[in-house]
Design a protein around this motif. Structure first.
Motif, mmCIF file in Angstrom:
data_model
loop_
_atom_site.group_PDB
_atom_site.id
_atom_site.type_symbol
_atom_site.label_atom_id
_atom_site.label_comp_id
_atom_site.label_asym_id
_atom_site.label_seq_id
_atom_site.Cartn_x
_atom_site.Cartn_y
_atom_site.Cartn_z
ATOM 1 N N PRO A 152 81.474 33.681 -5.732
ATOM 2 C CA PRO A 152 80.129 34.192 -5.437
ATOM 3 C C PRO A 152 80.141 35.569 -4.797
ATOM 4 O O PRO A 152 79.276 36.406 -5.096
ATOM 5 C CB PRO A 152 79.554 33.132 -4.485
ATOM 6 C CG PRO A 152 80.343 31.898 -4.768
ATOM 7 C CD PRO A 152 81.704 32.373 -5.083
ATOM 8 N N ARG A 153 81.114 35.815 -3.928
ATOM 9 C CA ARG A 153 81.198 37.130 -3.287
ATOM 10 C C ARG A 153 81.586 38.213 -4.291
ATOM 11 O O ARG A 153 81.101 39.338 -4.229
ATOM 12 C CB ARG A 153 82.192 37.072 -2.129
ATOM 13 C CG ARG A 153 81.689 36.235 -0.947
ATOM 14 C CD ARG A 153 82.731 36.134 0.164
ATOM 15 N NE ARG A 153 82.139 35.611 1.389
ATOM 16 C CZ ARG A 153 81.984 34.317 1.643
ATOM 17 N NH1 ARG A 153 82.405 33.422 0.742
ATOM 18 N NH2 ARG A 153 81.425 33.901 2.769
ATOM 19 N N ARG B 293 79.233 41.467 -5.159
ATOM 20 C CA ARG B 293 79.761 42.826 -5.032
ATOM 21 C C ARG B 293 79.783 43.542 -6.383
ATOM 22 O O ARG B 293 79.477 44.739 -6.457
ATOM 23 C CB ARG B 293 81.178 42.773 -4.440
ATOM 24 C CG ARG B 293 81.809 44.151 -4.233
ATOM 25 C CD ARG B 293 80.946 45.023 -3.334
ATOM 26 N NE ARG B 293 81.542 46.342 -3.129
ATOM 27 C CZ ARG B 293 80.847 47.436 -2.881
ATOM 28 N NH1 ARG B 293 79.519 47.387 -2.807
ATOM 29 N NH2 ARG B 293 81.465 48.588 -2.679
ATOM 30 N N THR B 294 80.111 42.822 -7.436
ATOM 31 C CA THR B 294 80.110 43.411 -8.779
ATOM 32 C C THR B 294 78.707 43.881 -9.148
ATOM 33 O O THR B 294 78.522 44.988 -9.666
ATOM 34 C CB THR B 294 80.618 42.406 -9.816
ATOM 35 O OG1 THR B 294 81.967 42.027 -9.498
ATOM 36 C CG2 THR B 294 80.576 42.985 -11.222
ATOM 37 N N ALA B 295 77.718 43.052 -8.875
ATOM 38 C CA ALA B 295 76.330 43.422 -9.173
ATOM 39 C C ALA B 295 75.920 44.665 -8.388
ATOM 40 O O ALA B 295 75.208 45.528 -8.905
ATOM 41 C CB ALA B 295 75.401 42.255 -8.856
ATOM 42 N N GLU C 243 83.890 38.125 5.753
ATOM 43 C CA GLU C 243 83.541 36.708 5.831
ATOM 44 C C GLU C 243 84.378 35.895 4.855
ATOM 45 O O GLU C 243 84.724 34.737 5.134
ATOM 46 C CB GLU C 243 82.050 36.516 5.524
ATOM 47 C CG GLU C 243 81.123 37.093 6.587
ATOM 48 C CD GLU C 243 79.665 36.831 6.242
ATOM 49 O OE1 GLU C 243 79.399 36.222 5.175
ATOM 50 O OE2 GLU C 243 78.792 37.230 7.030
ATOM 51 N N GLY C 244 84.716 36.514 3.715
ATOM 52 C CA GLY C 244 85.512 35.799 2.723
ATOM 53 C C GLY C 244 86.863 35.393 3.271
ATOM 54 O O GLY C 244 87.290 34.239 3.105
ATOM 55 N N LEU D 164 90.283 44.451 -8.252
ATOM 56 C CA LEU D 164 90.081 45.195 -7.011
ATOM 57 C C LEU D 164 88.930 44.613 -6.201
ATOM 58 O O LEU D 164 88.998 44.533 -4.969
ATOM 59 C CB LEU D 164 89.813 46.669 -7.321
ATOM 60 C CG LEU D 164 90.982 47.460 -7.924
ATOM 61 C CD1 LEU D 164 90.564 48.908 -8.158
ATOM 62 C CD2 LEU D 164 92.205 47.408 -7.007
ATOM 63 N N VAL D 165 87.863 44.200 -6.884
ATOM 64 C CA VAL D 165 86.721 43.600 -6.184
ATOM 65 C C VAL D 165 87.139 42.294 -5.524
ATOM 66 O O VAL D 165 86.755 42.007 -4.378
ATOM 67 C CB VAL D 165 85.546 43.377 -7.154
ATOM 68 C CG1 VAL D 165 84.423 42.584 -6.468
ATOM 69 C CG2 VAL D 165 85.008 44.704 -7.668
ATOM 70 N N SER D 166 87.941 41.497 -6.223
ATOM 71 C CA SER D 166 88.369 40.214 -5.648
ATOM 72 C C SER D 166 89.246 40.421 -4.413
ATOM 73 O O SER D 166 89.264 39.582 -3.501
ATOM 74 C CB SER D 166 89.127 39.394 -6.698
ATOM 75 O OG SER D 166 90.372 39.993 -7.019
#
Length: 398
Positions: free
Chosen positions: A89-90, A94-96, A44-45, A33-35
């Motif tokens: 990296p994104r 976001r996970t962090a 931006e991604g 889901l994050v990806s």
């Protein structure tokens, strides 16, 4: 906060486990889901993906057409590297953010399909792997609309069972009924995850009391030690730390208490003290009152200095001793198991001694007298081990 990595091959039932943990109150961070989130329209991604791969990777509504993108990067290592450089990296940032936003007393479950493939095992306090027989996974995927050929191809592209077992602190078999899997998850939550989180948060070492209990040698002990060593290395700042599996569980074929003994080499006592908090946060709080060995008291006291940390995990007993490189107790912790691994007679003697002492002190509420009873044998065995080291050229350095 407890960080749990959850993974499993496609069709294994990983989502069932994640959903059940969420029902119990776990904060689930779904990597898939994050990806997707980091490449949604307006991000931006997604803009960067279009810049590199063209507007043909978009659907008519401006969302990312993942199938079209997959066709562009398939078989093209350079293109896949560019895509990973945009997305990964994104996803990490976001996970962090999501993990940092969780409550301090949360059990955070990071649901990652490719956890093993990407080498993330050391990032967590615990790794849970869900598995099921391959044919059963194929049937599940076919029921979702995939062809059997496509299902098998996707399964073969992921880590195999051997690789996942090497990463797993907890193995959940989803080859039977769903209620059985849910019941196993319930037990895991109640008996391990919840108390583990509390122990990590409160810096409480898990020190079960009771008489010594010897068990048959477990062939999984070395792999378990390797997983823990990687976790400790990550917590202490990188892979350069020397962490050795020592003690009886490091000797194949030797009956032992089911306790993994690890030794972390430090350069100075101050360095050991500086590592106390990082180790505690990683699930290895310091155990007060165990700051020096008591053997061989004729040596200078500083030769027997150590710091002991103990795992906060109620499901895996671990004793981690920090010792200064080159000192007597550091060398002895490496010499004795090496000697026992090499000398069958010494190994048999020691196992007989352990069995006799365990029987003798079977009613003790703790193991202090058990440990003390073995001291005389160690003192007599030390010269033999030293002669073996001299004869074979053994060195504590690899």
């Amino acid at each position: 906060m407890l960080r749990v990595g959850l993974t499993g091959g496609i069709g294994s039932g990983k989502s069932t486990v994640a959903n059940r943990l969420a029902e119990h109150g776990a904060v689930v961070v779904d990597a898939d889901l994050v990806s997707r989130e980091v490449v949604e329209p307006g991000t931006e991604g997604l803009s960067e993906i279009v810049e590199h791969f063209g507007a043909e990777v978009l659907d008519e509504d401006g969302t990312l057409n993942r199938s079209a993108l997959a066709r562009v990067v398939f078989g093209d290592d350079a293109a896949r590297s560019v895509l990973n450089g945009i997305v990964h990296p994104r996803v990490a940032v976001r996970t962090a953010e999501l993990i940092a936003a969780a409550p301090e007393d949360a059990v955070v479950v990071h649901d990652v399909a490719l956890l093993v493939e990407n080498g993330y095992q050391a990032d967590y306090h615990l790794v849970v792997v869900v598995d099921a027989p391959v044919e059963q996974r194929v049937r599940r995927l076919v029921d979702r609309g995939l062809s059997a050929e496509d299902a098998r191809s996707r399964i073969e592209a992921q880590a195999d069972e051997r690789q996942r077992r090497a990463a797993a602190d907890v193995w959940l078999d989803n080859g039977s009924e769903q209620w059985e899997l849910r019941a196993e998850v319930d037990r895991l939550w109640e008996t391990r995850l919840v108390p583990f989180e509390a122990n990590v948060r409160d810096r409480v070492p898990q020190c079960p009391s009771g008489p010594p209990v010897l068990v048959a040698p477990d062939p999984e002990w070395p792999e378990q030690a390797r997983r823990l060593a990687a976790r400790i290395a990550r917590a202490t700042g990188g892979g350069s730390a020397r962490i050795d599996h020592v003690g009886s569980t490091s000797v194949p074929g030797l009956a032992s208490e089911d306790v993994l003994d690890l030794q972390l080499t430090v350069r100075t006592p101050d360095e050991a003290d500086a590592l106390a908090e990082p180790l505690a946060a990683a699930g290895f709080p310091r155990l007060p009152g165990h700051d020096s060995d008591e053997q061989c008291t004729e040596d200078p006291a500083e030769q027997w200095w150590k710091r002991r940390h103990v795992s906060a995990d109620p499901g895996r007993r671990v004793e981690l001793d920090l010792r200064v490189e080159g000192r007597s107790n550091w060398r002895l912790a490496l010499l004795f198991p090496a000697w026992l691994r090499a000398e069958e007679q010494a190994r048999a003697e020691y196992e007989e001694l352990k069995s006799r002492c365990a029987e003798l002190f079977a009613s003790d509420v703790d193991s202090r007298r058990y440990a003390e009873a073995k001291r005389a044998w160690f003192e007599q065995a030390l010269p033999r081990a030293e002669r073996w080291a001299a004869r074979t050229g053994w060195s504590p350095y690899r």
